[in-house]
Design an enzyme around this catalytic site. Structure first.
Site, PDB file in Angstrom:
ATOM      1  N   GLY A 374       0.633  -1.291   0.085  1.00  0.00           N
ATOM      2  CA  GLY A 374       0.048   0.047   0.009  1.00  0.00           C
ATOM      3  C   GLY A 374       0.846   1.222   0.029  1.00  0.00           C
ATOM      4  O   GLY A 374       1.899   1.311   0.061  1.00  0.00           O
ATOM      5  N   PRO A 376       2.586   4.919   1.267  1.00  0.00           N
ATOM      6  CA  PRO A 376       3.131   5.313   2.336  1.00  0.00           C
ATOM      7  C   PRO A 376       2.073   6.178   3.437  1.00  0.00           C
ATOM      8  O   PRO A 376       1.187   6.619   2.811  1.00  0.00           O
ATOM      9  CB  PRO A 376       4.173   6.421   2.111  1.00  0.00           C
ATOM     10  CG  PRO A 376       4.352   6.160   0.701  1.00  0.00           C
ATOM     11  CD  PRO A 376       3.189   5.722  -0.048  1.00  0.00           C
ATOM     12  N   GLY A 377       2.293   5.825   4.435  1.00  0.00           N
ATOM     13  CA  GLY A 377       1.562   6.380   5.507  1.00  0.00           C
ATOM     14  C   GLY A 377       0.000   5.772   6.166  1.00  0.00           C
ATOM     15  O   GLY A 377      -0.775   6.324   6.759  1.00  0.00           O
ATOM     16  N   VAL A 378       0.056   4.639   5.343  1.00  0.00           N
ATOM     17  CA  VAL A 378      -1.431   3.910   5.631  1.00  0.00           C
ATOM     18  C   VAL A 378      -1.323   3.044   6.893  1.00  0.00           C
ATOM     19  O   VAL A 378      -2.394   2.359   7.139  1.00  0.00           O
ATOM     20  CB  VAL A 378      -1.859   3.061   4.295  1.00  0.00           C
ATOM     21  CG1 VAL A 378      -2.281   4.077   3.302  1.00  0.00           C
ATOM     22  CG2 VAL A 378      -1.062   1.889   4.039  1.00  0.00           C
ATOM     23  N   SER A 697      -3.564   1.948 -18.369  1.00  0.00           N
ATOM     24  CA  SER A 697      -4.846   2.166 -18.063  1.00  0.00           C
ATOM     25  C   SER A 697      -5.335   3.782 -18.644  1.00  0.00           C
ATOM     26  O   SER A 697      -6.399   4.122 -18.530  1.00  0.00           O
ATOM     27  CB  SER A 697      -4.883   2.294 -16.617  1.00  0.00           C
ATOM     28  OG  SER A 697      -4.132   3.318 -15.998  1.00  0.00           O
ATOM     29  N   LYS A 740      -7.813   4.522  -7.248  1.00  0.00           N
ATOM     30  CA  LYS A 740      -8.243   5.516  -8.298  1.00  0.00           C
ATOM     31  C   LYS A 740      -9.348   6.204  -7.904  1.00  0.00           C
ATOM     32  O   LYS A 740      -9.642   7.438  -8.106  1.00  0.00           O
ATOM     33  CB  LYS A 740      -8.261   4.880  -9.563  1.00  0.00           C
ATOM     34  CG  LYS A 740      -6.946   4.340 -10.257  1.00  0.00           C
ATOM     35  CD  LYS A 740      -6.732   3.591 -11.553  1.00  0.00           C
ATOM     36  CE  LYS A 740      -5.646   3.151 -12.199  1.00  0.00           C
ATOM     37  NZ  LYS A 740      -5.645   2.295 -13.354  1.00  0.00           N
TER      38      LYS A 740
END
EC number: 3.4.21.53
Length: 794
Positions: A374, A376-378, A697, A740
């Site tokens: 995931g 950063p910072g989660v 994408s 997204k």
């Protein structure tokens, strides 16, 4: 029940013919159950009687010729035995003497008379009586019986000489007995056999069989005594050898002391030897360690190799070989700890609880190998620490960021100067248990060079089928990692080699929604920063709308790290105001956030305020989570060049060319001049120009922007889109949909166009985000254009 045993030297009742001169008809007598004591006929002994029913039985016997029936209990711990609790064959005895002791018990002297068998068990209120019949011995008095008596006496004499537990006077008494039955009973009473065996002898009616049985028992006892003697001799020799070695070592110490030799290592070696033997390391490892210890003992202390071996021994002894913490198999408590420390992250929590549930059922499950991926910072790293707390395990963290030497993982061989074990063994030493939670932080940041590939060295560590036998170059002995719970963290999977990725269970952690960030800030970040800045809750109050303002205009991230820094800044400003202006309370609202944090850093809301021609909003997946991507297309007269700028990667360039080719093939249907590619130069630009971008994408986004620029139809400012395009206009699925979608929600978009095959991924998106967005599932570019271009009929 205590007893003093004495044998009569005369035949009181029988032997040689009928068993007794008493009436052999059935008669009723009181029952005295015995615990752990058995009385043979003609035996005289003292018994201490304390149970109420037993005392009543003795009093009853005193009124009827002092005759009582003695039978042994099957289990000693039963206080009130019933019919099934006593043996049916016992001894009829006569009470010769009875004395009441100060503590209320009776001490009685009884004399065994003859064998008898219970016919009926009569239980009254205070006493138990039994109806018995006399058991008559089967005596043949032939030569075989005499031979058996002689053989039994010979074996008994040999037994006495070896065991030394029976006096010679006792043997003389036994040797004078002429009756075979009495001889068997007398010898049985002196053998150290279990009471159950003695009961079996009592129940044997045939004298010959009884003699045979005793001969067999004495032979077994003789063999046991012989083995005990051999074992004793071995132990004695071993002790003598140990004492000799001890004496010689003490002499060596004394000689070294006299000579002034301070380099003697005798005591140190013995201490190390004892530690090795008590460490619990596997047998092969222990042999290798003791071999190294012998080398160390022979080397002089000044030798360089002596220091290397000593350092090696210290590492071996510092590792946990058997020490393990006990898992807390309490799902409710573990879930409470995980929820207390982290908000959301349901997938990871569910996986930990599943592991605990299976561990509770099997108690033999190997440690899982998880990879938390995931932005950063989660909370990936702190979550691993919470997992350790919830499992009641020790926690150890090893950062792999920037590691590019294989020896960092496996260690250096001892032949090198300054060699040390690798980070895995070092981590196990810090953990001090064989089953810690082991965090491999930033596993995607490893690289390789001429010194080897550290990710290849991790293949053995993270393979459940191999890591029970992990080999470090320094330790050189197998070490078991199978009980370790490995948790790896990464920001992206793209830089992790395939074989290593295959060994881990991937759990994706997407960014947080605005509501989740507000909750995290309220419950975790704000209390932490208040404490660190010396503020109390009464000094600073931050309202939810102020937190939302900070999240929207001062942070642009998937995690909460920048949010924590902004909250810390608010606390610093508040502390300064409280100290200088002497205000005791500050309330932070939506309106005064700007006064504390300054002008807005980011713009919240729609990327564009109006619908524009040739500009479409795409959705991108980055290492920091998700983000919006503005794609601009400019058409100018020229010679048909297709210009791509914005530091695009090869895959993204090919997507642009595929979109361009699709539009050329359907120019007339799209109401575009078929010769547009010959008369115009087309420029596609993806800001920000300095940031590298790649991936397929953005295919439908570039196609939409191209068609908008060529047709003059604007693209809706409320729409964001993502999806790969083919030359036939098909829309293919993409990854990172949750990230997204969260970025689109942060940007204030209201409609998202995504591939129809990504419908299954909508379940991962929080309901609070779904409520504010409209999802359009498209399988072809025509469906994309219907919803993206303004004024096109749907």
């Amino acid at each position: 029940m205590y007893c003093n045993i004495k044998w009569l030297n005369r035949s009181l009742i029988y032997y040689g013919g009928a068993m007794s001169s008493m009436n052999t008809n059935e008669r009723i007598v009181p029952l005295l159950p015995l615990r752990g004591v058995l009385v043979y006929p003609t035996m005289v002994l003292h018994l201490d009687v304390g149970r109420d029913k037993s005392i009543q039985a003795l009093e009853q016997a005193a009124m009827d010729e002092n005759i009582i029936f003695l039978a042994m209990q099957k289990e000693m711990n039963i206080d009130d035995p019933k019919e099934d609790d006593i043996y049916s064959v016992g001894t009829v005895a006569k009470v010769k003497q009875m004395l009441k002791l100060p503590n209320g018990t009776l001490r009685v002297l009884v004399e065994g008379l003859h064998r008898a068998e219970v016919v009926e068990f009569i239980e009254e209120e205070n006493v138990v009586q039994v109806s018995i019949k006399t058991v008559t011995e089967e005596v043949e008095a032939d030569l075989e019986e005499k031979a058996l008596m002689r053989t039994l006496l010979e074996h008994f004499e040999q037994y006495i000489k070896v065991s030394k537990k029976v006096s010679n006077e006792t043997f003389a008494t036994v040797a004078d007995v002429e009756e075979p039955g009495r001889l068997a009973d007398l010898i049985a009473s002196h053998l150290p056999i279990k009471t159950k065996q003695k009961q079996e002898i009592l129940e044997i009616i045939s004298v010959k069989e009884r003699l045979h049985t005793l001969i067999s028992i004495i032979q077994d006892e003789q063999e046991l005594l012989s083995l005990e003697k051999k074992i004793g001799q071995k132990v004695k020799r071993s002790m003598e050898r140990t004492q000799k070695e001890y004496f010689l070592r003490e002499q060596m110490k004394a000689i070294q002391t006299e000579l002034g030799d301070k380099e003697g290592k005798g005591g140190e070696v013995e201490e190390l030897r004892e530690k090795i033997e008590q460490s619990g390391m596997p047998e092969e490892t222990m042999k290798a360690a003791l071999k190294e210890l012998d080398r160390y003992e022979k080397l002089p202390a000044s030798s360089a190799e002596s220091g290397v071996i000593r350092n090696y021994m210290d590492w071996l002894l510092a590792l946990p070989w058997t020490d393990a913490t006990e898992d807390m198999i309490d799902l409710a408590h573990s879930e409470e700890i995980l929820n207390k420390d982290h908000y959301g992250l349901e997938k990871v929590k569910e996986r930990v609880l599943e592991y605990l549930a299976v561990q509770k059922l099997t108690n033999s499950l190997k440690g899982p190998i998880l990879c938390l991926v995931g932005p950063p910072g989660v909370g990936k790293t702190s979550l691993a620490r919470s997992i350790a707390t919830s499992l009641n395990r020790n926690f150890v963290r090893v950062s792999l960021g920037g590691v590019r030497d294989e020896s960092e993982i496996r260690g250096h061989r001892r032949t090198y100067v300054g060699a040390m074990p690798g980070r895995i063994i070092q981590g196990m030493k810090k953990a001090k248990s064989v089953n810690p939670v082991f965090l491999l932080d930033e596993i995607d940041k490893m690289s390789n060079d001429f010194r080897g590939d550290p990710s290849a060295a991790l293949l053995e560590v993270l393979d459940p089928e191999q890591n029970h036998n992990f080999s470090d170059h320094y330790i050189e002995e197998p070490y078991d990692l199978s009980k370790v719970m490995f948790v790896a963290t990464a920001n992206t999977l793209s830089s992790i080699p395939g074989p290593l990725l295959d060994r881990m269970e991937i759990i994706s952690i997407a960014g947080y929604t605005e509501l989740e960030k507000v909750h995290i800030a309220r419950e975790h970040l704000l209390p932490k920063q208040l404490q660190e800045h010396g503020l109390r809750k009464g000094n600073l109050q931050v309202r939810d709308e102020a937190l939302l303002e900070i999240i929207r205009y001062y942070t642009r991230e998937a995690g909460v790290r920048t949010l924590e820094r902004q909250i810390a800044k608010v606390c610093r400003k508040a502390a300064k105001i409280i100290v200088t202006a002497e205000r005791k309370r500050i309330v932070v609202t939506e309106k005064n956030v700007v006064d504390l944090l300054g002008k807005h850093i980011f713009r919240y809301g729609q990327a564009e305020k109006t619908d524009q021609v040739g500009m479409a909003t795409g959705l991108a997946y980055t290492a920091a989570g998700g983000d919006t991507l503005a794609i601009e297309v400019s058409v100018a007269p020229g010679k048909g060049k297709l210009i791509l700028t914005g530091k695009l990667g090869d895959v993204m360039k090919e997507s642009a060319q595929a979109a361009f080719s699709y539009i050329r093939s359907r120019a007339e249907e799209l109401q575009i001049d078929p010769d547009f590619h010959e008369k115009n130069d087309i420029h596609i630009h993806v800001p920000e120009g300095a940031v590298p971008k790649d991936g397929p994408s953005a295919g439908i986004t570039m196609a939409t922007a191209l068609i908008s620029a060529l047709t003059g139809i604007p693209v809706s400012k409320e729409v964001g889109m993502t999806g790969e395009i083919t030359l036939r206009g098909r829309v293919l699925p993409i990854g990172g949909l949750k990230e997204k979608t969260l970025s689109a929600h942060r940007a204030g978009l209201t409609k998202i166009i995504l591939p129809a095959e990504n419908e299954k991924d909508l379940d991962d998106i929080p309901e609070s985000v779904k409520e504010n967005l409209t999802f359009v599932l498209a399988s072809h570019l025509d469906e994309v254009l219907e919803h993206a271009l303004v004024g096109v009929k749907q």
